[in-house]
Design a protein around this motif. Structure first.
Motif, PDB file in Angstrom:
ATOM      1  N   ASP A 182       0.931  -1.103  -0.090  1.00  0.00           N
ATOM      2  CA  ASP A 182       0.000   0.045   0.120  1.00  0.00           C
ATOM      3  C   ASP A 182       0.857   1.516   0.011  1.00  0.00           C
ATOM      4  O   ASP A 182       0.460   2.042  -0.687  1.00  0.00           O
ATOM      5  N   ALA A 183       1.963   1.269   0.654  1.00  0.00           N
ATOM      6  CA  ALA A 183       2.867   2.383   0.626  1.00  0.00           C
ATOM      7  C   ALA A 183       3.185   2.637  -0.790  1.00  0.00           C
ATOM      8  O   ALA A 183       3.451   3.679  -1.334  1.00  0.00           O
ATOM      9  N   PHE A 184       3.727   1.532  -1.496  1.00  0.00           N
ATOM     10  CA  PHE A 184       4.091   1.797  -2.941  1.00  0.00           C
ATOM     11  C   PHE A 184       3.020   2.294  -3.613  1.00  0.00           C
ATOM     12  O   PHE A 184       3.016   3.032  -4.564  1.00  0.00           O
ATOM     13  N   ARG A 185       1.764   1.763  -3.591  1.00  0.00           N
ATOM     14  CA  ARG A 185       0.721   2.144  -4.241  1.00  0.00           C
ATOM     15  C   ARG A 185       0.469   3.803  -4.142  1.00  0.00           C
ATOM     16  O   ARG A 185       0.195   4.680  -4.957  1.00  0.00           O
ATOM     17  N   ARG A 186       0.361   4.323  -2.944  1.00  0.00           N
ATOM     18  CA  ARG A 186       0.315   5.624  -2.553  1.00  0.00           C
ATOM     19  C   ARG A 186       1.093   6.378  -3.099  1.00  0.00           C
ATOM     20  O   ARG A 186       0.991   7.516  -3.524  1.00  0.00           O
ATOM     21  N   GLU A 187       2.816   5.941  -3.062  1.00  0.00           N
ATOM     22  CA  GLU A 187       3.878   6.878  -3.687  1.00  0.00           C
ATOM     23  C   GLU A 187       3.326   7.027  -5.131  1.00  0.00           C
ATOM     24  O   GLU A 187       3.809   8.041  -5.774  1.00  0.00           O
ATOM     25  N   LEU A 188       3.046   5.705  -5.799  1.00  0.00           N
ATOM     26  CA  LEU A 188       2.859   5.986  -7.277  1.00  0.00           C
ATOM     27  C   LEU A 188       1.771   6.901  -7.642  1.00  0.00           C
ATOM     28  O   LEU A 188       1.812   7.621  -8.618  1.00  0.00           O
ATOM     29  N   GLY A 189       0.635   6.942  -6.606  1.00  0.00           N
ATOM     30  CA  GLY A 189      -0.430   7.814  -6.815  1.00  0.00           C
ATOM     31  C   GLY A 189       0.220   9.251  -6.725  1.00  0.00           C
ATOM     32  O   GLY A 189      -0.496  10.196  -7.469  1.00  0.00           O
TER      33      GLY A 189
END
Length: 279
Positions: A156-163
């Motif tokens: 989820d941290a990677f998802r958030r940073e990509l967003g």
């Protein structure tokens, strides 16, 4: 910021693995816990940050107030702090940047968000920039989380940073800013490190203890190689000085699509197994 507002943000941050609403929504935020310069009491403050490779940067703007914020004075007196980023909690060494390095980093921040220049224009003091570097070794800690939950938190941290990066790219002008390049490169390195850790640790352990997972792990290995190729292509594109945001946006969208499918499949297949093995 008023204490009540800070405490609301802190509570929301901790309850939602780093996600908050209000003025911080969609931005990069940490909780920074410092030791009081005079009292020795621990104080926690929500602070925005900038990625910078193996470290992060925080800017002591205090909204352009005439005096440095308390957390900055605390770091000068006690240059160790606890950083919470919503996934990891770690101890960090603080370094106040000076001279050309401070000016270069602050200019990068202004290029990414003109609000920093507005704050500097409101005050006679030179707004400090502080680098925070983890001083911890060994595997990351996830207090209270199951192994499966730990994997999902990282994903989820990677998802958030990509967003966040996709939003920054959409709002960028015709030129790719230096800070945005660094944000992308930091994401690339983080993904590389995470997948390397899985390749060397979690996946071999699962092959030994759960041989029936071989087809799943074979697919995940292949997806790691495919994502690694996308990351390398993104790095090459970022290395071109003339690269426009549109070119990077296309690479990031390709990475986002493939990575989201990979993360979802890994969670579906491995999270129940990891939690059952730990039970």
């Amino acid at each position: 910021m008023p204490h009540d507002f800070n405490q609301h943000v802190i509570d929301e941050f901790r309850a939602n693995a780093g996600r908050v609403g209000g003025p911080f929504e969609g931005g990069r935020l940490i909780l920074l816990t410092t030791t009081g310069a005079r009292t020795g009491t621990r104080h926690t403050t929500p602070v925005g940050y900038l990625p910078d490779g193996e470290r992060i940067l925080v800017i002591a703007s205090a909204g352009g107030a005439p005096h440095h914020p308390d957390w900055f004075h605390n770091l000068v007196a006690h240059p160790r702090a606890t950083v919470e980023d919503g996934v990891f909690t770690y101890e960090a060494a603080a370094e106040v940047l000076t001279g050309e390095e401070r000016d270069r980093v602050f200019a990068r921040a202004v290029e990414a968000d003109s609000g920093w220049a507005d704050y500097q224009a409101k005050t006679r003091r030179t707004i400090p920039v502080v680098a925070l570097t983890s001083v911890e070794t060994g595997p990351p800690r996830f207090p209270g989380a199951t192994p499966g939950q730990s994997v999902t938190l990282i994903h989820d941290a990677f998802r958030r940073e990509l967003g966040t990066i996709r939003k920054e790219l959409a709002e960028s002008g015709s030129a790719l800013g230096a800070q945005l390049r660094i944000n992308c490169l930091t994401l690339c390195q983080g993904l590389h490190n995470h997948h390397t850790g899985e390749d060397l640790g979690m996946f071999p352990a699962l092959r030994r203890h759960r041989p029936e997972l071989a087809p799943v792990l074979d697919r995940l290995d292949e997806e790691h190689r495919s994502i690694a190729a996308l990351l390398e292509e993104l790095r090459r594109t970022l290395a071109e000085p003339s690269t426009a945001p549109g070119g990077i946006r296309a690479e990031v969208e390709r990475l986002t699509d493939e990575l989201e499918a990979h993360l979802t499949y890994e969670e579906e297949q491995l999270v129940p197994v990891l939690d059952a093995m730990a039970g």
